[in-house]
Design a protein around this motif. Sequence first.
Motif, PDB file in Angstrom:
ATOM      1  N   GLN A 291       0.816  -1.213   0.000  1.00  0.00           N
ATOM      2  CA  GLN A 291       0.000   0.000   0.000  1.00  0.00           C
ATOM      3  C   GLN A 291       0.852   1.266   0.000  1.00  0.00           C
ATOM      4  OE1 GLN A 291      -1.016  -1.998   3.388  1.00  0.00           O
ATOM      5  NE2 GLN A 291      -1.138  -3.414   1.670  1.00  0.00           N
ATOM      6  N   GLY A 292       0.429   2.226  -0.801  1.00  0.00           N
ATOM      7  CA  GLY A 292       1.016   3.553  -0.747  1.00  0.00           C
ATOM      8  C   GLY A 292       0.319   4.377   0.326  1.00  0.00           C
ATOM      9  N   TYR A 293       0.693   5.656   0.400  1.00  0.00           N
ATOM     10  CA  TYR A 293       0.227   6.473   1.515  1.00  0.00           C
ATOM     11  C   TYR A 293      -1.274   6.750   1.479  1.00  0.00           C
ATOM     12  CZ  TYR A 293       1.324   8.972   5.678  1.00  0.00           C
ATOM     13  OH  TYR A 293       1.400   9.317   6.994  1.00  0.00           O
ATOM     14  N   ASN A 294      -1.826   7.043   0.310  1.00  0.00           N
ATOM     15  CA  ASN A 294      -3.268   7.295   0.220  1.00  0.00           C
ATOM     16  C   ASN A 294      -4.068   6.096   0.717  1.00  0.00           C
ATOM     17  OD1 ASN A 294      -2.842   9.811  -0.792  1.00  0.00           O
ATOM     18  ND2 ASN A 294      -3.456   9.347  -2.889  1.00  0.00           N
ATOM     19  N   ALA A 295      -3.631   4.904   0.331  1.00  0.00           N
ATOM     20  CA  ALA A 295      -4.333   3.688   0.748  1.00  0.00           C
ATOM     21  C   ALA A 295      -4.270   3.515   2.256  1.00  0.00           C
ATOM     22  CB  ALA A 295      -3.723   2.474   0.048  1.00  0.00           C
ATOM     23  N   LEU A 296      -3.103   3.763   2.846  1.00  0.00           N
ATOM     24  CA  LEU A 296      -2.939   3.583   4.283  1.00  0.00           C
ATOM     25  C   LEU A 296      -3.836   4.526   5.080  1.00  0.00           C
ATOM     26  CD1 LEU A 296       0.945   3.173   4.460  1.00  0.00           C
ATOM     27  CD2 LEU A 296      -0.774   1.373   4.728  1.00  0.00           C
ATOM     28  N   GLU A 297      -3.923   5.777   4.632  1.00  0.00           N
ATOM     29  CA  GLU A 297      -4.778   6.721   5.361  1.00  0.00           C
ATOM     30  C   GLU A 297      -6.249   6.343   5.226  1.00  0.00           C
ATOM     31  OE1 GLU A 297      -2.433  10.739   6.216  1.00  0.00           O
ATOM     32  OE2 GLU A 297      -3.755  10.852   4.488  1.00  0.00           O
ATOM     33  N   ALA A 298      -6.640   5.847   4.070  1.00  0.00           N
ATOM     34  CA  ALA A 298      -8.027   5.399   3.902  1.00  0.00           C
ATOM     35  C   ALA A 298      -8.300   4.178   4.785  1.00  0.00           C
ATOM     36  CB  ALA A 298      -8.300   5.066   2.438  1.00  0.00           C
ATOM     37  N   MET A 299      -7.339   3.283   4.875  1.00  0.00           N
ATOM     38  CA  MET A 299      -7.484   2.115   5.752  1.00  0.00           C
ATOM     39  C   MET A 299      -7.600   2.546   7.203  1.00  0.00           C
ATOM     40  SD  MET A 299      -4.732  -0.336   3.797  1.00  0.00           S
ATOM     41  CE  MET A 299      -4.619  -1.587   5.088  1.00  0.00           C
ATOM     42  N   ALA A 300      -6.841   3.576   7.583  1.00  0.00           N
ATOM     43  CA  ALA A 300      -6.910   4.074   8.958  1.00  0.00           C
ATOM     44  C   ALA A 300      -8.303   4.613   9.284  1.00  0.00           C
ATOM     45  CB  ALA A 300      -5.865   5.166   9.172  1.00  0.00           C
ATOM     46  N   LYS A 301      -8.994   5.123   8.279  1.00  0.00           N
ATOM     47  CA  LYS A 301     -10.361   5.610   8.490  1.00  0.00           C
ATOM     48  C   LYS A 301     -11.371   4.475   8.547  1.00  0.00           C
ATOM     49  CE  LYS A 301     -10.155  10.311   6.727  1.00  0.00           C
ATOM     50  NZ  LYS A 301     -10.919  11.350   5.986  1.00  0.00           N
ATOM     51  N   GLY A 302     -10.910   3.251   8.219  1.00  0.00           N
ATOM     52  CA  GLY A 302     -11.806   2.104   8.240  1.00  0.00           C
ATOM     53  C   GLY A 302     -12.448   1.820   6.902  1.00  0.00           C
ATOM     54  N   LYS A 303     -11.871   2.369   5.816  1.00  0.00           N
ATOM     55  CA  LYS A 303     -12.399   2.107   4.483  1.00  0.00           C
ATOM     56  C   LYS A 303     -11.883   0.763   3.961  1.00  0.00           C
ATOM     57  CE  LYS A 303     -14.041   6.284   4.648  1.00  0.00           C
ATOM     58  NZ  LYS A 303     -15.476   6.481   5.002  1.00  0.00           N
ATOM     59  N   VAL A 304     -12.613   0.184   3.015  1.00  0.00           N
ATOM     60  CA  VAL A 304     -12.144  -1.023   2.337  1.00  0.00           C
ATOM     61  C   VAL A 304     -11.454  -0.556   1.056  1.00  0.00           C
ATOM     62  CG1 VAL A 304     -12.807  -3.174   1.209  1.00  0.00           C
ATOM     63  CG2 VAL A 304     -13.964  -2.450   3.313  1.00  0.00           C
ATOM     64  N   VAL A 305     -10.156  -0.782   0.982  1.00  0.00           N
ATOM     65  CA  VAL A 305      -9.344  -0.197  -0.084  1.00  0.00           C
ATOM     66  C   VAL A 305      -8.868  -1.276  -1.054  1.00  0.00           C
ATOM     67  CG1 VAL A 305      -7.339   1.238  -0.613  1.00  0.00           C
ATOM     68  CG2 VAL A 305      -8.565   1.555   1.562  1.00  0.00           C
ATOM     69  N   PHE A 306      -9.086  -1.014  -2.346  1.00  0.00           N
ATOM     70  CA  PHE A 306      -8.549  -1.858  -3.415  1.00  0.00           C
ATOM     71  C   PHE A 306      -7.176  -1.308  -3.777  1.00  0.00           C
ATOM     72  CE2 PHE A 306     -12.663  -3.506  -3.444  1.00  0.00           C
ATOM     73  CZ  PHE A 306     -12.782  -4.569  -4.342  1.00  0.00           C
ATOM     74  N   THR A 307      -6.137  -2.077  -3.453  1.00  0.00           N
ATOM     75  CA  THR A 307      -4.768  -1.591  -3.588  1.00  0.00           C
ATOM     76  C   THR A 307      -3.833  -2.782  -3.678  1.00  0.00           C
ATOM     77  OG1 THR A 307      -3.139  -0.098  -2.559  1.00  0.00           O
ATOM     78  CG2 THR A 307      -4.495  -1.434  -1.062  1.00  0.00           C
ATOM     79  N   GLY A 308      -2.535  -2.579  -3.429  1.00  0.00           N
ATOM     80  CA  GLY A 308      -1.585  -3.674  -3.454  1.00  0.00           C
ATOM     81  C   GLY A 308      -1.556  -4.438  -2.145  1.00  0.00           C
ATOM     82  N   ALA A 309      -1.645  -5.758  -2.201  1.00  0.00           N
ATOM     83  CA  ALA A 309      -1.545  -6.608  -1.005  1.00  0.00           C
ATOM     84  C   ALA A 309      -1.125  -8.001  -1.461  1.00  0.00           C
ATOM     85  CB  ALA A 309      -2.860  -6.644  -0.252  1.00  0.00           C
ATOM     86  N   GLU A 310       0.018  -8.054  -2.134  1.00  0.00           N
ATOM     87  CA  GLU A 310       0.487  -9.309  -2.714  1.00  0.00           C
ATOM     88  C   GLU A 310       1.046 -10.262  -1.646  1.00  0.00           C
ATOM     89  OE1 GLU A 310       0.524 -11.088  -5.328  1.00  0.00           O
ATOM     90  OE2 GLU A 310      -0.503  -9.760  -6.724  1.00  0.00           O
ATOM     91  N   GLU A 311       1.453 -11.435  -2.091  1.00  0.00           N
ATOM     92  CA  GLU A 311       1.890 -12.491  -1.182  1.00  0.00           C
ATOM     93  C   GLU A 311       3.050 -12.043  -0.294  1.00  0.00           C
ATOM     94  OE1 GLU A 311       3.513 -17.126  -1.375  1.00  0.00           O
ATOM     95  OE2 GLU A 311       2.884 -16.084  -3.205  1.00  0.00           O
ATOM     96  N   GLU A 312       3.982 -11.245  -0.852  1.00  0.00           N
ATOM     97  CA  GLU A 312       5.110 -10.761  -0.050  1.00  0.00           C
ATOM     98  C   GLU A 312       4.611  -9.943   1.142  1.00  0.00           C
ATOM     99  OE1 GLU A 312       6.615 -11.577  -4.152  1.00  0.00           O
ATOM    100  OE2 GLU A 312       4.824 -10.654  -3.290  1.00  0.00           O
ATOM    101  N   PHE A 313       3.596  -9.138   0.908  1.00  0.00           N
ATOM    102  CA  PHE A 313       3.003  -8.307   1.968  1.00  0.00           C
ATOM    103  C   PHE A 313       2.295  -9.164   3.018  1.00  0.00           C
ATOM    104  CE2 PHE A 313      -1.184  -6.595   3.223  1.00  0.00           C
ATOM    105  CZ  PHE A 313      -0.784  -5.581   4.079  1.00  0.00           C
TER     106      PHE A 313
END
Length: 379
Positions: A291-313
Amino acid sequence: MKVLLLGEYSRLHNTLKEGLTALGHEVVLVGDGDGFKNFPVDISIRPTWGDKSILKWVKLGLYKVFKLDILALERGLRFWIKMPALNGFDVVQLINEKPIKTLPAFERFLLKKIFKNNQKTLLLSCGIDVISVEFMLQKKFKYSLMNPFFENPKLAKEYQYILDYTSASHRKTHDFVFSNIEGVIASDFDYVLPLEGHSKFLGLIPNPVNCDEIPFAPLTIQQKTIIFLGINRGTYHKKGIPLFEEALVQLQKKYSEKIEIRIAENIPYAEYLQQYNDAHIILDQVYSYDQGYNALEAMAKGKVVFTGAEEEFTTYYKLEKDTVCINALPEVSKLVEKLSWLIENPAQLTAIGKNARAFIEREHNYIEIAKKYEKVYCN
């Protein structure tokens, strides 16, 4: 400890400053606000000449005829004027290997003074740089933001900023920076993978997020599921926006009575945050591993974010797939499938939103992340 943070693209340095300041350090942030995003800085090198109507034509003419970017030149000149205030720091941290974003030779000239007049310098890999570009061009990722260009070379104009990193002048800047830094830190797995095995790689330190400043609200579906898509035309294909748009067209036909789609384009960062406040699902990007920064802040608000979350993560953080965010794959059918699942199972939205907030609090706490930087600075 006196710390100089040079450059800002995403709020990473702003939030790190908040964490380091809370730990008792003196921190100064220098940058240009990053265009329309207008991030706050302590010392601004934001170019203004191009804002004047007459100079806009001069700017375009000089670039067309001589390939001279006067806005880049202005950034460098403003930085040079501020130079007396940028000496005597214990640590300088560069957001990128060309953090001033001026002309290449001028960039090296100014950075040479920064290296000379301060104790130690560290580099972040949290965006495009020579090493990550080479990794993508060699197709070492199973997919990357270069995929649209590989499939359609006519997109070269949009990708010119990235392709410029292959030029001799950028390589010269890269080599110069790496010969003067103590080491390089990666902010997520999109940058860890290209750096693995490099002699100056210091490891991963996740992006800091200040949850004290980000209110959490559990997701509830009253009438319609609200889906938000933010568009930056400069990264339109690199973020996979066409794939999201196509998926939304299909969803609108399939669930017209159940969803509301909101789209915002090229708006300042503060306004961007306001526009998605009551959304349930945020469409971020499809070509990332983490996740980049925009995704992380949206996740912090409790949003469901479509972003990067591959096996390494998921392996690194010991997570089950799609439990804190949705791994957005670069296939329209996959996007439609996952969006449909959420629309038809609203309880999953609530669960993932709660998991997302807990994950950010656990793994991205800005004070704990600042302590990790502090440890690197001291060592």
